[in-house]
Design a protein around this motif. Structure first.
Motif, short mmCIF file in Angstrom:
data_model
loop_
_atom_site.label_atom_id
_atom_site.label_comp_id
_atom_site.label_asym_id
_atom_site.label_seq_id
_atom_site.Cartn_x
_atom_site.Cartn_y
_atom_site.Cartn_z
N ALA A 257 19.04 0.26 -4.13
CA ALA A 257 18.88 -0.82 -3.15
C ALA A 257 17.87 -0.45 -2.08
O ALA A 257 17.10 -1.29 -1.61
CB ALA A 257 20.23 -1.14 -2.51
N VAL A 258 17.84 0.83 -1.69
CA VAL A 258 16.86 1.28 -0.70
C VAL A 258 15.47 1.37 -1.34
O VAL A 258 14.47 0.94 -0.76
CB VAL A 258 17.26 2.66 -0.13
N ALA A 259 15.40 1.91 -2.54
CA ALA A 259 14.11 2.19 -3.18
C ALA A 259 13.36 0.94 -3.61
O ALA A 259 12.13 0.92 -3.65
CB ALA A 259 14.33 3.10 -4.39
N ARG A 260 14.08 -0.14 -3.93
CA ARG A 260 13.42 -1.29 -4.55
C ARG A 260 12.71 -2.19 -3.54
O ARG A 260 12.01 -3.13 -3.92
CB ARG A 260 14.42 -2.10 -5.35
N GLY A 261 12.83 -1.95 -2.26
CA GLY A 261 12.15 -2.76 -1.27
C GLY A 261 10.68 -2.41 -1.16
O GLY A 261 10.13 -1.62 -1.95
N ALA A 262 10.01 -2.96 -0.16
CA ALA A 262 8.60 -2.64 0.10
C ALA A 262 8.46 -1.15 0.38
O ALA A 262 9.42 -0.48 0.79
CB ALA A 262 8.09 -3.46 1.27
N PRO A 263 7.28 -0.57 0.15
CA PRO A 263 7.09 0.87 0.33
C PRO A 263 7.46 1.35 1.73
O PRO A 263 7.35 0.62 2.72
CB PRO A 263 5.59 1.06 0.06
N LEU A 264 7.87 2.60 1.80
CA LEU A 264 8.32 3.20 3.06
C LEU A 264 7.26 4.06 3.72
O LEU A 264 7.32 4.30 4.93
CB LEU A 264 9.57 4.05 2.81
N TYR A 265 6.28 4.56 2.94
CA TYR A 265 5.29 5.50 3.49
C TYR A 265 4.02 5.42 2.64
O TYR A 265 4.04 4.93 1.49
CB TYR A 265 5.85 6.93 3.52
N PRO A 266 2.88 5.92 3.15
CA PRO A 266 1.59 5.72 2.49
C PRO A 266 1.48 6.24 1.06
O PRO A 266 0.95 5.55 0.19
CB PRO A 266 0.61 6.45 3.42
N ASP A 267 1.95 7.46 0.77
CA ASP A 267 1.74 8.01 -0.56
C ASP A 267 2.47 7.22 -1.65
O ASP A 267 2.06 7.23 -2.81
CB ASP A 267 2.16 9.49 -0.62
N HIS A 268 3.54 6.52 -1.28
CA HIS A 268 4.18 5.64 -2.26
C HIS A 268 3.20 4.56 -2.70
O HIS A 268 3.06 4.27 -3.89
CB HIS A 268 5.43 5.00 -1.64
N VAL A 269 2.51 3.96 -1.74
CA VAL A 269 1.54 2.91 -2.04
C VAL A 269 0.43 3.43 -2.94
O VAL A 269 0.05 2.78 -3.92
CB VAL A 269 0.94 2.34 -0.74
N ILE A 270 -0.07 4.62 -2.61
CA ILE A 270 -1.22 5.15 -3.32
C ILE A 270 -0.89 5.50 -4.77
O ILE A 270 -1.68 5.26 -5.68
CB ILE A 270 -1.77 6.39 -2.58
N PHE A 271 0.29 6.05 -5.02
CA PHE A 271 0.59 6.55 -6.36
C PHE A 271 1.60 5.73 -7.15
O PHE A 271 1.69 5.86 -8.37
CB PHE A 271 1.05 8.01 -6.27
N LEU A 272 2.38 4.88 -6.46
CA LEU A 272 3.34 4.05 -7.18
C LEU A 272 3.09 2.56 -6.96
O LEU A 272 3.83 1.73 -7.49
CB LEU A 272 4.78 4.39 -6.74
N GLY A 273 2.08 2.21 -6.21
CA GLY A 273 1.77 0.81 -5.98
C GLY A 273 2.61 0.19 -4.88
O GLY A 273 3.36 0.87 -4.18
#
Length: 378
Positions: A257-273
């Protein structure tokens, strides 16, 4: 104009016993622990006279003892460019001190070079540690940090609101003065931790004290059946992550439930979209019908696909070491948060700033090349 405070310690030559070798050893130890930093994330630096030695962009702290990962930068002109907001301060490549005949001459300074430059301590350690992130992504971060860090001897901390890494973050740190002038601990909202000191040993001691104070016990999750998951992924466009710890995202409903929301920090965006995909129970890994060849994902298929109750899968054709590292990081951070916590996620504007930033495009390219070399070399 903002002055470079504490100029004498920062600009004095570094003692041999407390120089680059000591920093490399600490960097390697920190880089080997996925709870401290992940993949090419995080960076370390040391000021030696008028030179700032900093980790190169796209390199790994874990490789500090077996590869040339540090690059020298001229400190004074970089600081001047940073104060004036000059575009060339962002890349910092124009401030590299020539090192003819050495591999470091070909390296590009970290995207956080200006951040290290403006912090007036000799040794600066920046990590994306999961213990810090579990607090730094919350809207009530300041109050929670105060409970744990206020009164901790020798700790002078400040919270920096989220802003894009690089030059904007460096200027935000400068703007935090005079309150943040003596800060030796910077908590970066939705980003990570910076600790600073006059020596490598003091920086490591301070780092461990802060992380211990911020420690959060993660929720336990059932173990995934890796054989079952491998059979499910066989012939699909997805594969199992390298680190089994990533499967906690799929195996614990609260973590998911926590993980499936919008990204939490920059490296998530860069490597997991900008999103992760959660499959319906019983769905196939590819998640879409059609006659595409096996192992080739649809163009818009997400990098990560979560199979609830079974495990996590990552795209084969997007295979980079960064994806695996960030899958584990997401599991670690999400397991330290509750779905009812007041979480601040990255906005669409934040995400756009990251995905359209040349420095991150460069780092992604290096990450893929690292994976290609690893694959070619067996």
């Amino acid at each position: 104009m903002v002055s470079h405070v504490r100029p004498d310690p920062a600009l004095a030559p570094v003692p041999v016993a407390d120089g680059l070798d000591a920093l490399r050893r600490l960097s390697a130890r920190l880089g080997a622990d996925p709870r401290r930093t992940q993949g090419a994330g995080g960076n370390t630096s040391i000021k030696d006279g008028g030179t700032l030695w900093i980790k190169a962009s796209g390199t790994w702290l874990a490789h500090a003892l077996d590869r040339p990962i540090m690059v020298p930068v001229a400190l004074a002109p970089l600081l001047d460019a940073c104060r004036q907001g000059k575009p060339e301060a962002e890349k910092a490549a124009g401030f590299v001190v020539a090192q003819p005949g050495t591999p470091a001459a070909a390296l590009r300074p970290s995207i956080e070079t200006t951040v290290h430059a403006v912090i007036p301590w000799r040794v600066v350690i920046h990590l994306h540690c999961v213990e810090t992130l579990a607090h730094a992504v919350r809207t009530d971060a300041r109050a929670r940090l105060a409970e744990r860090l206020d009164g901790l001897r020798g700790v002078h901390w400040t919270l920096v609101p989220y802003i894009r890494p690089g030059l904007p973050l460096a200027r935000a740190i400068m703007a935090a003065r005079p309150f943040g002038e003596r800060a030796n601990v910077h908590i970066l909202a939705n980003h990570g931790l910076i600790v600073s000191a006059d020596t490598v040993a003091k920086a490591e001691t301070l780092l461990e004290r802060v992380i211990a104070a911020l420690a959060v016990t993660p929720r336990a999750a059932p173990q995934a059946d890796l054989a079952d998951l491998a059979a499910l992924a066989e012939g699909s466009a997805y594969r199992l992550p390298d680190d089994p710890a990533a499967h906690a995202i799929a195996m614990d409903p609260a973590t998911l439930a926590v993980a499936r929301g919008a990204p939490l920090y920059p490296d998530h965006v860069i490597f997991l979209g900008d999103r992760i995909d959660v499959a319906d129970r019983g769905a196939d890994p590819d998640g879409v019908p059609g006659d595409r060849p096996p192992r080739i994902a649809a163009p818009d298929a997400p990098p990560m696909r979560v199979m609830p109750g079974r495990g996590v899968l990552l795209r084969r054709d997007g295979w980079t070491v960064g994806m695996d590292a960030m899958a584990r990081c997401l599991a670690d951070v999400a397991a330290r948060l509750s779905p009812t916590d007041p979480i601040r996620r990255l906005t669409a504007t934040d995400i756009h700033a990251l995905t359209h930033w040349e420095a991150e495009t460069y780092r992604q390219a290096l990450n893929k090349e690292t994976q290609n070399r690893t694959t070619r070399n067996g």
